[in-house]
Structures are given as structure tokens and as C-alpha cells.
Design an enzyme around this catalytic site. Sequence first.
Site, PDB file in Angstrom:
ATOM      1  N   THR A  18      41.813 -29.638 -26.086  1.00  0.00           N
ATOM      2  CA  THR A  18      40.569 -29.124 -25.507  1.00  0.00           C
ATOM      3  C   THR A  18      40.657 -27.637 -25.156  1.00  0.00           C
ATOM      4  OG1 THR A  18      40.247 -31.301 -24.539  1.00  0.00           O
ATOM      5  CG2 THR A  18      38.922 -29.499 -23.629  1.00  0.00           C
ATOM      6  N   GLU A  19      39.749 -26.856 -25.701  1.00  0.00           N
ATOM      7  CA  GLU A  19      39.633 -25.433 -25.378  1.00  0.00           C
ATOM      8  C   GLU A  19      40.961 -24.678 -25.545  1.00  0.00           C
ATOM      9  OE1 GLU A  19      36.544 -24.247 -24.622  1.00  0.00           O
ATOM     10  OE2 GLU A  19      35.648 -26.256 -24.608  1.00  0.00           O
ATOM     11  N   LEU A  20      41.768 -25.133 -26.510  1.00  0.00           N
ATOM     12  CA  LEU A  20      43.081 -24.540 -26.834  1.00  0.00           C
ATOM     13  C   LEU A  20      44.054 -24.546 -25.656  1.00  0.00           C
ATOM     14  CD1 LEU A  20      42.291 -21.486 -29.177  1.00  0.00           C
ATOM     15  CD2 LEU A  20      42.287 -23.916 -29.681  1.00  0.00           C
TER      16      LEU A  20
END
Lengths: 437, 423
Positions: B145-147
Site C-alpha cells: 500500500t502506497e509503497l
Amino acid sequence: MALQPKVLMFGWEFPPEISGGLGTACYGLVSGLIENGVDVTFVVPKLYGSEETDKFRLVGASDVEVNFSTSKFQKNLEKVNYMQIHSHIIPYASPQEFMDREEFDIDSISKVDSNFSSAKFQFGGRYGKSLLSEVSKYAVVAMQIAQDQDFDVIHAHDWLTFPAAIMAKEVSGKPLVVHVHATEFDRSGESVNQEVYDLERRGCEAADRIICVSRLTRRILMNRYGIDGRKISVVHNAVVPKPAIIYPKRNLIDKKIVTFLGRITFQKGPDYFVDAARKVLDVMPDTHFVMAGNGDMFLKCVERAAELRISNRFHFTGFLNYFETNNLFGMTDVYVMPSVSEPFGITPLEAMRTGVPVIISKQSGVAEVLKNSIKVDFWDVNALSDTIIGLLKNEEVSKKLAADGTHEVNEMKWEYASLKVREIYNKTINRRRSVRN
Amino acid sequence: MKKLCFYFQVHQPFRLKNYRFFDISVDNQYFDEKKNHDIMRKVAHKCYLPMNQLLLEQIQAHNGNFKVAFSISGVCIEQFELYAQDVLESFKRLADTGCVEFIAETYGHSLSALKSPEEFKKQVAKQTAKIEQHFGQTPKTFRNTELIYNNYIGSIVQDMGYKTMITEGADHVMGWRSPNFLYSHCQHPDLKLLLKNYKLSDDIAFRFSERSWESWPLKSETFAHWVDSIPWNEEIVNLFMDYETFGEHQWEDSGIFDFMRELPNQIINHSQFDFVTPSEAAKELKPISGIDIHSTISWADAERDLTAWLGNPMQDDAFDSIYALEYLVNKIDDDKIKDDWVKLQTSDHFYYMCTKFWSDGDVHKYFSHYDSPYEAFLNYMNVLTDFEERVRNAAGVDEEYREVHPGILENFKKFLPEGVELN
């Protein structure tokens, strides 16, 4: 001697369009006075159309046409002392002078000929930023009302109506009773608004008689405003009978609920409630807390509850209407009012009439009269949490307190409180007459 | 040849409806169907449909030399199923070209990696099953998620058998190093890391339509030249961004579609670069070194850390409150509860509660349908209170009994009014 005096009463709000306890108290008082045969004309800045006009004689200032140029009005202008409110000099002599000041919204002006003009003013009827302009306009309209109406005594509720009442007194020469429900010190702590304070003091000085909602407020008037205590009577507020319908609990049905309901501002002590909640949850982790209302400490309380890691047990509802308030009382197991400063405090009575046991601060006016309640110092978070736990854990005690409390508040009727007010009217009227004779 | 790797994040949360205190125990429908439908249709129309079509045409036009990768969150695919079958079909057409790699992530686009490896693994399994079901491929690359990444998360992902993972080339962990190489996990050399070149990515994702930018309007030729100008020894440029960049964040009239239509030609025919998918890149390049990332990074905000989702008291309390229920949720067998459980973990809920209003406040506001972070928080907590009730009822949890210290009741007695006694 007028046993059934005619009263010209100035208020700022009237149910159902209210934002606080003032409108509720006015409603109860006027109802009680009418029951006791007193003839009341109640003036508010604005009527919304939803008021019970069949029961009360209500006048909206925005509906009153002020005839500036009649000889009677001009003569009255000579009688009154000019007052400065904010940057306005009250009264102005003509609608033209009002027109020149942008913040006065004149609804309509009619000019019959060059020297006859009249105007209607618009009122927001709220507590917005043009409040002092509204107060000024209200005072000018009051002159017209005082000129048109037949009455024996003037009765004004809180500082917003004081300039209007003073004008009405000067125009009519009738005695003035001012009613102090809250002072600037209750609203703002020590950072008082000087203009508001000045108006409050001026109203009290101009009054023939002052009614306070508690001995606490009387002391404030004496100590902070330098008012002679002999001029002040205390009439505690009462409560109207409980609502006809109590709704069954639908939310968190098998959970204990502890409630705070009021403006979320410094003087109501909401932060002590949050801190007490944390302590209660340490012992009774399944209790739920509800904070109902709005105010400048709202966000601070939200953050505080999160910091204390109790957000899943501490709920915020925002401002509640009449229906939702009763709904909330119906599901409440303990009501808490930890006010730092409370001239009276009518909500505990509303909770009690619904059968809810209450904990109130010793620093509230209502503590002077309530017997069947638990009283703690607002700052004593331990006492607050210990008594909440005590009530939640001991159903017998809780039930007894609630039953005794309901009985007690049912006896606190506006009918009785207004008898005292009627007595004050009669004494004031008679004293004025005897002085004249 | 050097490698150019395009990866797009496709995600839509199930947004909550306005849920008041008085809804608790009365209403267990938490999500705003109308809003979610409307937003999905709007984004489908502005971005997903036209951009998928554009990519399909480019892939066909370049005979398999143009490639891209997607990670689509499970909750987003679920909304395709509900509201946008047309979008789902167009992604399937892309999958059929063989030039598109689908990447694994958590089903709920959640922050579970930070809290519970077990929950994290379950959600990844659920999302990859969805990918297989619709697109006929088993993801080989992982993107959290979201790097969001740290060594520990890398270890969990490696343990799950992934060989490639995508994360941010954040300055504060890169230091002097360039993101334009393949790296690997510092302890597990077999987990390759592709790091985002945020400068070139943000030229497209954030600055493209900014008129005050010196390079506005950006031409694909110029951009291809920038890519081509990286130092001689560097091997790969990773362009990672939200898919909604195309047509939704950067509107069509900014020329973003024309830019993307021309870019493959510029890269393929006028530069020393080839397009690759993440797993191809990891196979074809050799890691230059391991990289040690012990403080958690992400691609969000200027800080590139977790502060978009966690850190203020509201976010932390909400986050801990929901994961406190994991143990109970695992004990019960109720599809609706399990379903809500995942959707309530979506990171967006915590993003809306962010109070950092300095550099990135505007971005947060853009992505939020609430008026304030406080409102988002209170709404979420009301929902969570109801959810907790349901979970506890389903799991048959009794009220917890704790001994009351006798001192409390002694003190209580002192405050009782006359006539009321405590036995």
C-alpha cells in the site's frame, strides 16, 4: 394597586428557535406568569412563524414599523438619554441616519412627505458578528413599542435586551426589572468583553429591581459589578414537565451510557469529563460516554479523547435538537454537568425529569436548590470518576437517586417561580407609585 | 539497452457514509453506495476507460515493445464488479496482450503490514486470487500500500515467495545513491527492489499541468530526452504513479493523453531505453547492492513516511482500535463482518484524518470527501463502535469484569445526598 400587572418583556429568543438555556427559561417563566394571571407581551428581535402564538402574545421587532417623525416620537426622543453602543449612538433621530451606516439593514422605508418617515428593521435574531448592531436596532424599535403598548412594568432578559429596556423605561417612565441569567464572567471567564460588561452594568444600574437565577449570580453582580445587594432578588429557574414521549433506547442497548450535554466551552468543564471518562474506563471498560453539543473546545476534546485512547468509548454527537436531546436522556444512565461556572444550569433538571441520576458541580447555581443529586468540585476528577463508577455499579442507589430526583424536579414548577416574579412586579410598581405620590 | 518501467496504482476506497451516533446499533450499512458509484463512474469516464484504450492501442501499435504494470486493489476491483463492468473488461483486454503485468498487494489497500503479518498475508492472498480470477495471471511482483516499505515488511514479502518488490526511492534512505539501479533487500538478496524515480515520476504525476513550471507545457520528446540523459552507467528508470493521474488529476485538456500517446514512440525509437515490466526488470538486471531501510518509507507527501496515515492521536487511536478487534474477527465466521473488516482497514480512512496542514494539506483535502480531519475521524469512530458491537456479539464476548477498588466506593459514599445509602 394592579394585582395582575401588565408586563412588557424583552427577550432574545423564544422556542422552538433557540440556541441555549435562555429561550427555554423564558418559555417556562412566561407560561408560569400567564397561569398566574399576569398579562405578558413578549418581544423578540424576530419571529420564525413556528412559535405558539395562540398561547403567547409575541411581538417580533422586525415586524414593527418605527415612525420617526410623529410628534410623539420626537417628544420621546427628547426624553431619552443617548447611549453609545459599539460605534453607534442610540437612538438616531431618523431612518436616514440609520441608512448612512451600512450595517443597519432597513427592511423598508416609507416617506409620506418630507418630514414624515418610517422604517422597519431586519433582524438576524442570532448571535452573529453584527450582534451589537442588532442590539442597537432593537433599542430603537423598543422606543416605538413602549410608545404603542399599555403596560405597568418592563422585564428584560440578559444584556442583549438591556439597551431596549432602558429606552422603553425612559420613554414610558415605567419601572424596569432586569433578569440576569448569565453574566459576562460566566460566558468568558476572566477575558471579559468590556462593552458587554458595560451594558450589563448599565442595565443593572438602570433597573428598579434585579432578578438573578442563583445566589452565585447575585454574588457576582455585587462583587464584580458593584450592584447593591438589596436591589437583587434570587428566583431559581424551574423546569417544564417531562416530555410526553420517552423513546426506547436503540443505540448501545446493553451498555451503560454516561452523558455530557451542553456547550463545549471552557466554563462547562468538558475537559474534566473527558479525563474522568478515562478513569472510569480503567475500571469499567465497556462504559460509553457521550458528549453532546458544540463549542470552541470541541476539537480539543476530540483530540484529548484520542490522546487518552478512549475514542471507541467516547462519542460526539454535535448539536442536538429537542427530539434528539430527549432521545439521548432516554438512554443515559448517568448525567454529568462538571461546569466551572454556571449561573444556573437547567439541563440537569431536564435529565432528572426523564429519570436520570445526575452529578453536578458545586460551582453551579442549580446546586443551591437541588437536593437529590451528587455534587462534586468541577476540578476533582477523582470524585467525578468515583461517583460515576459508584452509580453505575450500584443500581439500587442509582434508582433511588433518580426516583427522588424526578420527584424533586416535578415540584420545581414555573408556576411557583413565577409567583415570586409576580410579587416582585407588584412591589416594584407600588414602590414607584408611592415615590411619585 | 536501459530499462524504463511504468507502474500504475489503481485504487478506490469504499467511502463511508455520514454515520451519526444515533446510527450505532441501528444501521450496519457503512458505505456510501451512491457516492462510491458516482465517483467510480466519473473516474471510469475520465480516466480508466480512455486511458486503458490508449494503452491498448499503443501496445498493439508497438508490437509488444510497450509494456506497463498495474496494481489494482481488491476493493477497487470489487467496485469495478459493482459499478464498472466496462472498466473490468477493458483491463481484461489489456491483460490479454501479454504486455501487462498485474502486481500483488493487500486486498483492502490496508496498512496491515505495519500491524499484523497474519492479516497482511490473508489480504494479499485474497487480492491475488481476485487478480487470477479476472486477469488469468498469478502476480509475481509485490507492491505494498502506497509503497510503504521497511526491512521487516520486505522480509514478510520475501517469506511469501515474492522475488520482486516495488517501493519509493526516498531521499532520506537513498542518500547519495541513485534509484536508477536494481537493488535488493539488505538481508534477503533474492528479493529485488525497484525504486521509484520520484523526480521524473512527479514531472508527469504532479507538475504536468502546472503552468508556473518552467518546463510547461511538457512534450513527450522532452521527457524522453530527460529519461535518456541519466548518467551513462545507470540502468533503469522507474516511473510509478497513481493511474488516476491520467485524466483525473491531470485533466484531458492538459494534453496528458496526447503526451502518453506519443511517449512510447519517443522511447522506443529515439532513446537507448526499452520498456519492461517489474518482474522482467528484476530478471534481466543484476542488483547493484542491498539496501537497508529500517525506518518506514512511503511515496506520500514531502516526508515520504507514514505521517499521512498515522501519527496524530486520532489516527493512532482509530488504527489501534480497529486492529484490537482482529483477534475476535478471526474467531467468527460471518461473511459480512469479514467483508466490512477489510474495507474498514483501507488506508484512505486514516489519510482523511491527517492534520498536517503545511506542505501537503491541499493534497489531502483534494482526496477527501470530508470537511475536516476531525469529521472524518468522528465518522469513522461511530462506524467502528457499531462494528465492534457486531463483532463482540457474534463472538459472544461478555462484558469484561474488573474488580472495583474499595477506595472508590468509600469515596462515592461521601458524595451521596441525605437519604440515600450504599449498603
